[in-house]
Design a protein around this motif. Structure first.
Motif, PDB file in Angstrom:
ATOM      1  N   GLY A  92       3.571   0.711   2.944  1.00 31.56           N
ATOM      2  CA  GLY A  92       3.478  -0.418   3.858  1.00 31.56           C
ATOM      3  C   GLY A  92       2.868  -1.641   3.234  1.00 31.56           C
ATOM      4  N   ALA A  93       2.380  -2.505   4.112  1.00 34.93           N
ATOM      5  CA  ALA A  93       1.785  -3.767   3.686  1.00 34.93           C
ATOM      6  C   ALA A  93       0.592  -4.075   4.573  1.00 34.93           C
ATOM      7  CB  ALA A  93       2.806  -4.895   3.771  1.00 34.93           C
ATOM      8  N   GLU A  94      -0.360  -4.806   3.990  1.00 33.63           N
ATOM      9  CA  GLU A  94      -1.526  -5.264   4.717  1.00 33.63           C
ATOM     10  C   GLU A  94      -1.632  -6.781   4.563  1.00 33.63           C
ATOM     11  OE1 GLU A  94      -4.216  -1.287   3.870  1.00 33.63           O
ATOM     12  OE2 GLU A  94      -4.713  -3.160   2.830  1.00 33.63           O
ATOM     13  N   LEU A  95      -1.844  -7.465   5.657  1.00 33.54           N
ATOM     14  CA  LEU A  95      -2.010  -8.908   5.656  1.00 33.54           C
ATOM     15  C   LEU A  95      -3.488  -9.218   5.856  1.00 33.54           C
ATOM     16  CD1 LEU A  95      -0.809 -11.780   5.672  1.00 33.54           C
ATOM     17  CD2 LEU A  95      -0.618 -11.542   8.160  1.00 33.54           C
ATOM     18  N   THR A  96      -4.109  -9.792   4.824  1.00 32.87           N
ATOM     19  CA  THR A  96      -5.520 -10.147   4.900  1.00 32.87           C
ATOM     20  C   THR A  96      -5.675 -11.408   5.745  1.00 32.87           C
ATOM     21  OG1 THR A  96      -5.871  -9.215   2.714  1.00 32.87           O
ATOM     22  CG2 THR A  96      -7.569 -10.684   3.542  1.00 32.87           C
ATOM     23  N   LEU A  97      -6.572 -11.367   6.721  1.00 37.85           N
ATOM     24  CA  LEU A  97      -6.748 -12.476   7.645  1.00 37.85           C
ATOM     25  C   LEU A  97      -7.745 -13.522   7.145  1.00 37.85           C
ATOM     26  CD1 LEU A  97      -6.826 -10.385  10.933  1.00 37.85           C
ATOM     27  CD2 LEU A  97      -4.884 -11.572   9.907  1.00 37.85           C
ATOM     28  N   LEU A  98      -8.811 -13.090   6.481  1.00 41.08           N
ATOM     29  CA  LEU A  98      -9.836 -14.006   5.972  1.00 41.08           C
ATOM     30  C   LEU A  98     -10.267 -13.576   4.572  1.00 41.08           C
ATOM     31  CD1 LEU A  98     -12.169 -14.168   9.107  1.00 41.08           C
ATOM     32  CD2 LEU A  98     -10.589 -15.935   8.349  1.00 41.08           C
ATOM     33  N   PRO A  99     -10.470 -14.522   3.650  1.00 40.57           N
ATOM     34  CA  PRO A  99     -10.985 -14.155   2.331  1.00 40.57           C
ATOM     35  C   PRO A  99     -12.507 -13.978   2.389  1.00 40.57           C
ATOM     36  CG  PRO A  99     -10.590 -16.501   2.416  1.00 40.57           C
ATOM     37  CD  PRO A  99     -10.136 -15.934   3.739  1.00 40.57           C
ATOM     38  N   THR A 107       0.817  -1.207   0.000  1.00 38.15           N
ATOM     39  CA  THR A 107       0.000   0.000   0.000  1.00 38.15           C
ATOM     40  C   THR A 107       0.853   1.261   0.000  1.00 38.15           C
ATOM     41  OG1 THR A 107      -0.118   0.093   2.412  1.00 38.15           O
ATOM     42  CG2 THR A 107      -1.844  -1.151   1.283  1.00 38.15           C
ATOM     43  N   ALA A 108       0.253   2.305  -0.505  1.00 39.93           N
ATOM     44  CA  ALA A 108       0.816   3.652  -0.417  1.00 39.93           C
ATOM     45  C   ALA A 108      -0.354   4.583  -0.124  1.00 39.93           C
ATOM     46  CB  ALA A 108       1.489   4.047  -1.711  1.00 39.93           C
ATOM     47  N   ASN A 109      -0.142   5.523   0.765  1.00 39.24           N
ATOM     48  CA  ASN A 109      -1.207   6.478   1.044  1.00 39.24           C
ATOM     49  C   ASN A 109      -0.642   7.856   1.317  1.00 39.24           C
ATOM     50  OD1 ASN A 109      -0.731   6.696   3.998  1.00 39.24           O
ATOM     51  ND2 ASN A 109      -1.323   4.551   3.974  1.00 39.24           N
ATOM     52  N   LEU A 110      -1.452   8.842   1.011  1.00 39.65           N
ATOM     53  CA  LEU A 110      -1.118  10.248   1.233  1.00 39.65           C
ATOM     54  C   LEU A 110      -2.302  10.888   1.930  1.00 39.65           C
ATOM     55  CD1 LEU A 110       0.005  10.997  -2.418  1.00 39.65           C
ATOM     56  CD2 LEU A 110       1.537  10.716  -0.493  1.00 39.65           C
ATOM     57  N   TYR A 111      -2.067  11.536   3.066  1.00 41.24           N
ATOM     58  CA  TYR A 111      -3.157  12.174   3.798  1.00 41.24           C
ATOM     59  C   TYR A 111      -2.730  13.537   4.314  1.00 41.24           C
ATOM     60  CZ  TYR A 111      -5.863   7.984   3.468  1.00 41.24           C
ATOM     61  OH  TYR A 111      -6.567   6.934   2.960  1.00 41.24           O
ATOM     62  N   SER A 112      -3.618  14.501   4.188  1.00 39.69           N
ATOM     63  CA  SER A 112      -3.395  15.842   4.695  1.00 39.69           C
ATOM     64  C   SER A 112      -4.250  16.050   5.933  1.00 39.69           C
ATOM     65  CB  SER A 112      -3.767  16.873   3.627  1.00 39.69           C
ATOM     66  OG  SER A 112      -3.567  18.168   4.131  1.00 39.69           O
ATOM     67  N   ASN A 113      -3.643  16.591   6.972  1.00 39.96           N
ATOM     68  CA  ASN A 113      -4.310  16.810   8.252  1.00 39.96           C
ATOM     69  C   ASN A 113      -4.202  18.282   8.653  1.00 39.96           C
ATOM     70  OD1 ASN A 113      -4.677  13.848   9.474  1.00 39.96           O
ATOM     71  ND2 ASN A 113      -2.749  13.956   8.360  1.00 39.96           N
ATOM     72  N   PRO A 114      -5.172  19.115   8.286  1.00 41.96           N
ATOM     73  CA  PRO A 114      -5.137  20.497   8.767  1.00 41.96           C
ATOM     74  C   PRO A 114      -5.461  20.533  10.262  1.00 41.96           C
ATOM     75  CG  PRO A 114      -7.010  20.141   7.287  1.00 41.96           C
ATOM     76  CD  PRO A 114      -6.273  18.843   7.396  1.00 41.96           C
ATOM     77  N   LYS A 136     -13.166  -8.631   4.345  1.00 40.25           N
ATOM     78  CA  LYS A 136     -11.787  -9.091   4.513  1.00 40.25           C
ATOM     79  C   LYS A 136     -11.090  -8.267   5.596  1.00 40.25           C
ATOM     80  CE  LYS A 136     -11.376  -8.630   0.057  1.00 40.25           C
ATOM     81  NZ  LYS A 136     -11.704  -8.638  -1.243  1.00 40.25           N
ATOM     82  N   PRO A 137     -10.999  -8.766   6.823  1.00 45.33           N
ATOM     83  CA  PRO A 137     -10.246  -8.049   7.849  1.00 45.33           C
ATOM     84  C   PRO A 137      -8.743  -8.150   7.573  1.00 45.33           C
ATOM     85  CG  PRO A 137     -11.103 -10.103   8.731  1.00 45.33           C
ATOM     86  CD  PRO A 137     -11.627  -9.977   7.336  1.00 45.33           C
ATOM     87  N   TYR A 138      -8.008  -7.101   7.970  1.00 47.73           N
ATOM     88  CA  TYR A 138      -6.563  -7.100   7.734  1.00 47.73           C
ATOM     89  C   TYR A 138      -5.827  -6.376   8.848  1.00 47.73           C
ATOM     90  CZ  TYR A 138      -7.156  -2.284   6.045  1.00 47.73           C
ATOM     91  OH  TYR A 138      -7.449  -0.948   5.937  1.00 47.73           O
ATOM     92  N   LEU A 139      -4.531  -6.675   8.933  1.00 41.72           N
ATOM     93  CA  LEU A 139      -3.597  -5.968   9.796  1.00 41.72           C
ATOM     94  C   LEU A 139      -2.631  -5.208   8.900  1.00 41.72           C
ATOM     95  CD1 LEU A 139      -2.790  -8.793  12.372  1.00 41.72           C
ATOM     96  CD2 LEU A 139      -4.372  -6.876  12.645  1.00 41.72           C
TER      97      LEU A 139
END
Length: 182
Positions: A92-99, A65-72, A103-106
């Protein structure tokens, strides 16, 4: 600033290489609520907005994953408004726990945070700077349509963990709408 641009160019190259081999690529926009958890922060909680790219490899429950966020940020004290912002970039990376359709992930990610100058009215009392840190999170993907996913997540970001100086820790609750483009 040069290191930030090198970081973005390198990430773009790797994203393109992975995209050529990837089973899925999802791109989306989102936003949510940010709470600053550092005891030294002079700012209140507020909303953030940005975007996310997710690249999945075939037959592996791991997504990059890649993300960009602005926080005023702002806070009013005795009729005087303090203003600042921070812009967070994460790889980063996300590990999917259940298909399945849910789909929950960490998640874990490396962060580069650009903290904007702090102002009271038109007077600047703190210059902008960049810091690096780590983020941990958990979330769930919900497949709304075959090409549209909703991503609801919570992240605890230690934005300045890998840098010296004051700490800036934050908790983010966000919702992204992701569209599969591959």
């Amino acid at each position: 600033m040069k290191s930030f641009m090198l970081y973005v160019i390198t990430f773009s190259f790797f994203l393109f290489v992975f995209a050529a081999q990837a089973q899925t690529i999802k791109v989306g926009l989102g936003g949510g609520y940010t709470t600053i958890t550092s005891s030294t922060s002079t700012f209140d909680s507020g909303f953030h907005y940005g975007g996310k790219v997710v690249v999945g490899l075939p037959m592996i429950p791991l997504y990059f994953t890649a993300n960009l966020y602005s926080n005023p940020l702002s806070k009013e004290v005795a009729g005087i408004t303090h203003e600042s912002s921070f812009f967070s970039t994460g790889l980063g990376a996300e590990l999917t726990l259940l298909p399945g359709p849910l789909k929950p992930y960490l998640a874990a990610e490396f962060l580069i945070t650009s903290i904007g100058e702090s102002k009271i009215g038109d007077v600047t009392y703190s210059e902008s700077l960049s810091k690096s840190g780590l983020g941990l999170g958990a979330g769930v993907y919900f497949t709304l349509l075959p090409i549209i996913d909703l991503d609801l997540s919570a992240h605890y970001n230690m934005n300045t963990l890998l840098s010296s100086g004051d700490d800036l820790n934050s908790l983010h609750i966000r919702l992204n709408v992701l569209i599969s483009i591959l």
